[in-house]
Design a protein around this motif. Sequence first.
Motif, PDB file in Angstrom:
ATOM      1  N   ALA A  25      10.529 100.372  77.575  1.00 18.39           N
ATOM      2  CA  ALA A  25      11.575  99.193  77.877  1.00 18.39           C
ATOM      3  C   ALA A  25      12.554  99.847  78.828  1.00 18.39           C
ATOM      4  O   ALA A  25      12.470 101.125  79.253  1.00 18.39           O
ATOM      5  N   VAL A  26      13.077  98.770  79.541  1.00 15.30           N
ATOM      6  CA  VAL A  26      14.084  99.190  80.426  1.00 15.30           C
ATOM      7  C   VAL A  26      15.394  98.156  80.275  1.00 15.30           C
ATOM      8  O   VAL A  26      15.227  96.943  79.998  1.00 15.30           O
ATOM      9  N   SER A  27      16.595  98.770  80.199  1.00 11.48           N
ATOM     10  CA  SER A  27      17.688  97.985  79.785  1.00 11.48           C
ATOM     11  C   SER A  27      17.939  97.081  81.119  1.00 11.48           C
ATOM     12  O   SER A  27      17.256  97.432  82.383  1.00 11.48           O
ATOM     13  N   PRO A  28      18.920  96.060  80.895  1.00  8.98           N
ATOM     14  CA  PRO A  28      19.464  95.630  82.104  1.00  8.98           C
ATOM     15  C   PRO A  28      20.101  96.406  83.133  1.00  8.98           C
ATOM     16  O   PRO A  28      20.442  97.656  82.745  1.00  8.98           O
ATOM     17  N   VAL A  29      20.305  96.058  84.511  1.00 10.30           N
ATOM     18  CA  VAL A  29      21.081  96.815  85.269  1.00 10.30           C
ATOM     19  C   VAL A  29      22.346  96.668  85.197  1.00 10.30           C
ATOM     20  O   VAL A  29      22.790  95.529  85.021  1.00 10.30           O
TER      21      VAL A  29
END
Length: 158
Positions: free
Chosen positions: A32-36
């Motif tokens: 998973a990658v968070s929002p920037v």
Amino acid sequence: MTRAFLSLGSNLGDRRQFLQEAVGSLGSSVTAVSPVYETDPVGGPEQGRFLNLVVQLETDLAPRELLAVCHRLESAAQRVRTQHWGPRTLDVDIIWIDGTTVDDPDLTIPHPRWSERTFVLAPLADLAPELVDPDVYARAQGQVHQVEPLVGWEPTEP
């Protein structure tokens, strides 16, 4: 496999591209990658705003092996360490590894200042809200605002 979280930030050059390349080079371990988030620098000298995100990994790497990955990502972004907490093309920190604590002079897990910084807590809360205490978040330093997500990242099927 163990769940781990890395915080990535950049405030020099093509900030988004440095983040994109770092996340891409982590490969299939990324789940998973968070929002920037765009954030003001906290501590250190006067410098430009950062783009920050948090990456969730499933890894079998030992903490020192994961630290070596972080250093490899920074080197690939041509990071130069000339000033403590100064501007940088890429900063990669191990924030958390489930079930792991390390307290050595050159490596501390969980990260020693993770709960003091909004630029870590905001994206971490997007991925693992159970790790972020709302009262701690309310006291954290720094202002953040969410910007466009990292384009082209999708989890790899196991």
